[in-house]
Design an enzyme around this catalytic site. Structure first.
Site, PDB file in Angstrom:
ATOM      1  N   HIS A   1     -14.181   2.204   9.276  1.00  0.00           N
ATOM      2  CA  HIS A   1     -13.514   2.790   8.131  1.00  0.00           C
ATOM      3  C   HIS A   1     -11.997   2.785   8.290  1.00  0.00           C
ATOM      4  CE1 HIS A   1     -12.427   5.734   5.200  1.00  0.00           C
ATOM      5  NE2 HIS A   1     -12.150   6.649   6.085  1.00  0.00           N
TER       6      HIS A   1
ATOM      7  N   GLY B   1       3.955   0.668   2.377  1.00  0.00           N
ATOM      8  CA  GLY B   1       4.861  -0.397   1.947  1.00  0.00           C
ATOM      9  C   GLY B   1       5.543  -0.085   0.625  1.00  0.00           C
TER      10      GLY B   1
ATOM     11  N   GLY C   1       0.849  -1.186   0.000  1.00  0.00           N
ATOM     12  CA  GLY C   1       0.000   0.000   0.000  1.00  0.00           C
ATOM     13  C   GLY C   1       0.882   1.232   0.000  1.00  0.00           C
ATOM     14  N   LEU C   2       0.307   2.362   0.384  1.00  0.00           N
ATOM     15  CA  LEU C   2       1.095   3.599   0.354  1.00  0.00           C
ATOM     16  C   LEU C   2       2.357   3.474   1.180  1.00  0.00           C
ATOM     17  CD1 LEU C   2      -1.569   6.419   0.556  1.00  0.00           C
ATOM     18  CD2 LEU C   2      -0.215   5.695  -1.393  1.00  0.00           C
TER      19      LEU C   2
ATOM     20  N   HIS D   1     -17.114   5.832   9.989  1.00  0.00           N
ATOM     21  CA  HIS D   1     -17.427   6.852   8.985  1.00  0.00           C
ATOM     22  C   HIS D   1     -18.938   6.957   8.875  1.00  0.00           C
ATOM     23  CE1 HIS D   1     -17.358   9.170   5.340  1.00  0.00           C
ATOM     24  NE2 HIS D   1     -16.065   9.312   5.478  1.00  0.00           N
TER      25      HIS D   1
ATOM     26  N   ARG E   1     -17.349  13.267  12.761  1.00  0.00           N
ATOM     27  CA  ARG E   1     -17.732  11.923  12.363  1.00  0.00           C
ATOM     28  C   ARG E   1     -18.320  11.098  13.500  1.00  0.00           C
ATOM     29  NH1 ARG E   1     -12.597   9.967   8.604  1.00  0.00           N
ATOM     30  NH2 ARG E   1     -13.089  11.334   6.864  1.00  0.00           N
TER      31      ARG E   1
END
Lengths: 256, 640, 261
Positions: B402, B46, B43-44, B267, B331
């Site tokens: 979320h 890693g 992901g971002l 969320h 939220r």
């Protein structure tokens, strides 16, 4: 409780890349209309498991149409009949009670079937590795506003970058060509100022890697129709133009 | 005995990171190639870490269970990424982003980490723009910003509604370049099922090849986990289907402390489940609350069509209870109030499990065209999923899990309590405290991967120059391989069984959502703590796994993950039970103000709760890292 | 072992040949071949249009057809040997035709290797009849060209054929109903082929501008329609009696085959 449908499914089953595959015919009754196509397969799978039959293997992950993992041929159309929709976002209310639904994996020589409806799309990664990046090692970047980019250019780049790499373009193409995928990646980077230094190298390398794996484009336009992100055919024209320019420019760059 | 040393550098908060960068040990450029680093997850966090480490010269092996690194769930983030650029000249600064993040996290995060996050946020935007991320631009060609999640400044950068996708593609492309350069070896469709340690330090991982079923090991000088959060413990969440806690949990079992597992973010604007087969929930941008009015019928047994319900019979509960903020309350407040009205029996929709988000007033005020321009794609997505036209019928929404703020405990260097084992992004606990600000998840993932780990990992590696990575023939590896193989084969060798793994996951989710979801109380958590182990036992005895372990077997992949969720859920409930205060995403009904607001107890709970594994059937030990606030004054939120 | 980058098990559809010198290396790639097809396609399309327009002399009468044929042979005036320019054009045409066919053949081989067909029925959305039948209309046009040459250039098929008297030869050929039908069918195939080709070449050559893209299909439709109408009119006119040889003596313009070249 929502309305339900009774469906007749013909689902491709294949135990491995080299195995002979065949259709499994199975009735899927009482499928809620609000279920997504993959949830319909989930339900079928739960029933198969109850009968001690191995569930159908299919690729899926985010189930919100962005990760690009899912995708099957549904009644002869990649991602099914709904326009601009991935398989996970296709809902059963688009079908009618009593419909027969034929489900097959993507088929292309370079997308070998791994199992049932799951295929190997690493060829796409190879194309990106060939040059689908801008070499900007971490830490080397100038201030983000140092290079202004006209809004139209950024928007056009984004239009192409919206590609999710699902492979529907290849699956839908009668030639199994990957022009739409490759041209989208090229356009994303080739129109940006940051993408200029490597533009011609990138174009030549990516196109030629693409041709190692996929067929030749005959401009049918099926890819665009199948694309869940409605990537434009214009990018293919752009790639064609850039490729010939790349062949010329790279030759003159090499002599500098 | 573990002692928690966060290794926070000395000095004023503004100088800590600079001082630290100067004081960490460095690895000579020519020596970096002598070190192997394993990165788990693409992901971002890693992908950015793997690419950056490879650019520095380290040998990187990167593992993902996906077919391609680009599929990681970071791709689904919609809203944007914060960066303290102050391009809008509206008073933003590194300090303000730092302050907002600490406050937004309800004072349960480390000041030093958050300040560093705000500092490097600026570099992230530069880095991503240089990589070709097509951020939204103004006509002048400069970057556009928007205000996000109630922030008072416009500091959020975005790429349409697909910011996560574009940032991930940027990191993935950087990774692809390093793969082509031969500095990164990619192992796709590889499920990491254990972390290998020897003499207390991380030495490698055990991996199941998801195509062949073969279990094998990889060795390295350091192991980096960037494996995301644990939201799927709830079964229904906005996470991707395969998101799981396994790597982090296995690290926990090998000695890494797990911090604040009770923190999870809800969320408020997701599409409610439509039937019992619902497999996941879909989030719609919170921006919808700018123009939509949230209401439910006053009468629990309302049967009239929406259009026929007169204004007086509509309960605009947020507008009534919070006149100042109305539908734009944070939220957690919006979420809890939705739960309250649904629990009262006022829910809408066929399953009475949602509340209305009504655009009729906005359409009457601004015209349908204006609403279409603002929310067209969201309305389209809603219609695709529900089959209802939100221009004529109000949307139905309900909160969903979320993001998870808890995770593996890490020090300032992002190293867990196991030397050589690092945790990045959502997998660690560090920066968001008890609640995460909008558009900060992408920022943290990339900060960890691009700008923190590449500096701090050298501090651990430098003294190890000349040491070879442990051979995978070492008993530490062969034993671990054997254990993983046994565990995997146990599922398929067991005959009979009543239900598939999906059933048990769903049952677990119901318990966790009911007792450890939006609102928690002591009795409920006690109940969860008795129900979860019982379910786990039944699951282990009766789960039905078909097919063989020697090849693609999606049931087998999932059963290992659910097995870990079954253990993790218990720890989560235990953590929630021990934290008798309310803070951020953790709302204890016992601890609320007279207005029903979350009430913190700073005197007793201003600490990070980190749990140590003591073995199967043993209760974990709680360790506390005290949180000291030198720069931000602790205040109580109020949205009245 | 896990599948890795080092594992080249993703099936490829070709082996890369060593690069030929520029610009031949362009033709080694599929996009280069497509370029060649598009460029030769433009040339061939030009020929078809000019040929059709030239044939309109049939409506004027035998003398005008004869003058037209002579004019073609006299191209270049006295600067070059008689029929010299015509031969250059003919050789160019043959080269373009051969390139077009070679590229088409190798590209369809490549696509054939890349493609695995579905067992279930395909449901095409965008691919139209023209685009999907290129590989059939192409060979039909090739066979038709060979037939057309044998029929009217070499006169192999007809006893009443006279070298250098095209008016007579066309009339004799097309007045036989089966031959007229062959011409009609083949020209329909040609028009269908041109319809897809004329649109496709813009895309292949990267001539793309959102402002004018709408006109590309219009152009293709127009040019295919024009050629269809023009070329079909000849067999229909002969069959319908609009073109006849009542005022023409067959072979009166005949010339020595030597001179005819």
């Amino acid at each position: 409780m929502s309305k339900t449908l009774n469906l007749k499914l013909k689902i491709w089953r294949q135990s491995g890349p080299h195995a002979q595959g065949a259709f499994l015919e199975v009735d899927a009754n009482d499928i809620p209309e609000d279920a997504s196509f993959l949830e319909m397969l989930d339900i079928v799978n739960e029933r198969l498991i109850a009968d001690d039959v191995e569930p159908i293997t299919f690729g899926h992950d985010c189930r919100e149409g962005i990760c690009g993992t899912c995708g099957v041929m549904i009644n002869g159309q990649a991602h099914g009949p709904e326009k601009a929709t991935t398989t996970c976002q296709l809902h059963m209310r688009k079908f009618n009670d009593g419909d027969q639904i034929v489900v097959e994996p993507w088929k292309a020589t370079s997308f070998p079937v791994l199992k049932d409806l799951m295929v190997d799309r690493r060829a796409f990664d190879r194309i990106v590795e060939a040059g689908g990046y801008i070499s900007a090692p971490t830490g080397t970047a100038p201030d983000a506003n140092e290079i202004p980019i006209p809004k139209e250019v950024a928007d056009s780049s984004m239009d192409a970058a919206a590609c999710i790499g699902c492979g529907a373009c290849v699956a839908a193409c009668p030639n199994s060509a990957a022009q739409l995928f490759t041209s989208a990646k090229l356009h994303h980077l080739n129109v940006l100022p940051q993408g200029q230094p490597e533009r011609w190298r990138r174009t030549e390398a990516m196109v030629e890697t693409m041709e190692d794996f996929f067929g030749s484009c005959t401009n049918h336009g099926e890819c665009h129709e199948a694309c869940p992100k409605e990537i434009s055919l214009d990018f293919i024209a752009f790639m064609n133009r850039d490729y010939v320019r790349a062949k010329i420019t790279n030759r003159s760059l090499a002599s500098q | 005995m573990v002692t928690l040393d966060a290794k926070i550098p000395d000095g004023p908060v503004q100088d800590k990171w600079d001082n630290h960068k100067f004081s960490v040990k460095l690895v000579n450029p020519a020596n970096k190639r002598k070190f192997d680093v394993i990165v788990v997850g693409t992901g971002l966090a890693g992908a950015s870490a793997a690419a950056s480490l490879a650019e520095l010269g380290y040998n990187v092996k990167v593992f993902t269970f996906h077919d391609s690194p680009r599929r990681a769930h970071s791709i689904a983030a919609q809203g944007g990424i914060n960066g303290a650029k102050n391009y809008r000249n509206d008073g933003d600064s590194v300090y303000r982003l730092f302050y907002d993040t600490v406050k937004g996290g309800d004072y349960r995060s480390r000041e030093a980490n958050v300040y560093r996050l705000a500092q490097v946020s600026v570099d992230i935007i530069d880095q991503c723009a240089a990589q070709g991320v097509p951020f939204a631009r103004e006509y002048g060609g400069l970057l556009a910003n928007r205000s996000f999640g109630g922030a008072q400044v416009s500091r959020t950068f975005y790429a349409r509604g697909q910011t996560g996708q574009q940032l991930l593609l940027g990191a993935y492309q950087a990774l692809a370049g390093q793969i082509a350069a031969g500095k990164v070896t990619l192992y796709n469709r590889s499920d990491v099922l254990d972390i290998v340690t020897k003499d207390g330090a991380a030495r490698g991982i055990v991996v199941r090849d998801m195509l062949t079923g073969q279990v094998h090991a990889h060795s390295a000088h350091a192991v980096v986990l960037a494996t995301g959060g644990y939201g799927n413990v709830y079964y229904l969440s906005t996470n991707a289907m395969a998101s799981n806690v396994t790597a982090a949990w296995r690290a926990h079992r090998k000695g890494a402390l797990f911090a604040n597992p009770c923190y999870s973010q809800i969320h408020p604007t997701c599409i409610p489940a439509s039937d019992e087969f619902q497999s996941k929930l879909t989030l719609m941008s919170e921006s919808l609350r700018n123009d939509g009015r949230i209401w439910v019928p006053r009468d629990h047994d309302e049967t009239r069509a929406v259009a026929d319900i007169p204004e007086d019979d509509r309960y605009y509960y947020l507008e009534e209870k919070y006149p100042a903020f109305g539908n734009l309350v944070p939220r957690d407040v919006a979420s809890r109030n939705a739960k309250t009205v649904v629990d009262e029996g006022r829910g809408v929709g066929p399953l009475k499990n949602g509340v209305y988000l009504d655009f009729a007033a906005a359409i009457a005020r601004d015209g349908e065209q204006a609403v279409r321009e603002r929310y067209g794609n969201l309305f389209q997505m809603y219609e695709r999923i529900t089959g209802e036209d939100p221009y004529s019928v109000p949307m139905r929404i309900y909160p969903a899990i979320h993001y998870t703020m808890g995770g593996l405990w890490v020090d300032y260097n992002l190293m867990t309590t196991v030397p050589g084992l690092y945790a990045l992004g959502e997998a660690n606990f560090s920066d968001h405290g008890a609640n995460r600000l909008g558009a900060s998840a992408l920022m943290q993932g990339l900060a960890d991967g691009y700008f923190v780990l590449p500096y701090t990992i050298g501090d651990y590696l430098a003294p190890k120059l000349g040491e070879a990575a442990l051979s995978t023939d070492d008993p530490a590896f062969t034993d671990a391989i054997q254990a993983v193989d046994n565990r995997t084969r146990r599922w398929t060798s067991k005959k009979g069984g009543t239900h598939g793994v999906e059933y048990y996951h769903r049952e677990l989710g119901k318990i966790v959502w009911e007792y450890c979801g939006m609102a928690r109380n002591e009795a409920g958590l006690e109940k969860a703590l008795s129900e979860i182990p019982a379910l786990r036992e039944e699951f282990r005895k009766n789960v039905k796994v078909l097919g063989t372990p020697d090849g693609i077997n999606t049931m087998l992949e999932k059963v290992n993950r659910v097995d870990d969720f079954m253990e993790f859920a218990e720890l989560k409930a235990r953590d929630a039970l021990h934290r008798a205060e309310s803070c951020g995403g953790h709302f204890r009904e016992e601890s609320q103000t007279e207005e029903g607001e979350a009430l913190r107890d700073d005197e007793h709970f201003a600490y990070v709760g980190a749990w140590e594994w003591n073995g199967d059937d043993q209760a974990q030990t709680l360790h506390k890292e005290a949180l000291n606030f030198e720069n931000v004054a602790l205040t109580q939120r109020s949205y009245k | 072992m896990a599948q890795t980058i080092a594992d080249h098990s993703v099936p490829t559809v070709r082996k890369r040949a060593p690069q030929l010198p520029w610009p031949l290396n362009l033709y080694q790639t599929a996009i280069g071949k497509k370029y060649a097809m598009a460029l030769t396609g433009i040339g061939l399309l030009g020929f078809v249009v000019v040929h059709m327009i030239g044939n309109l002399h049939l409506y004027e009468g035998p003398t005008e057809v004869h003058e037209y044929a002579e004019a073609l042979r006299d191209l270049g005036g006295h600067l070059v040997p008689r029929t010299g320019v015509l031969w250059v054009l003919r050789l160019g045409l043959i080269a373009m035709f051969a390139t077009h066919i070679h590229a088409a053949y190798s590209l369809s081989r490549m696509s054939h290797k890349a493609d695995k067909s579905y067992v279930g029925k395909r449901d095409f959305v965008a691919a139209n009849f023209a685009s999907r039948t290129m590989r059939w209309t192409g060979p039909i046009v090739l066979l038709y060209v060979l037939f057309h040459l044998a029929d009217l250039t070499w006169g192999w098929l007809n006893d009443d054929w006279y070298a250098g008297d095209p008016y007579n030869n066309v009339y004799v050929s097309l007045s036989a109903l089966p031959i007229a039908i062959i011409y009609i069918v083949a020209n329909v195939a040609l028009a269908v082929h041109i319809f897809h080709g004329a649109w496709s070449m813009f895309q292949t050559l990267g001539i793309n501008n959102p402002k004018y893209n709408g006109m590309r299909k219009g152009f293709a439709r127009g040019i295919a329609g024009l050629i269809l109408i023009g070329n079909l009119s000849f067999p229909l006119a002969v069959q319908g009696g609009l073109i006849d040889i009542d005022n023409h003596t067959p072979g009166s313009y005949a010339i020595d085959t030597e001179e005819n070249g």
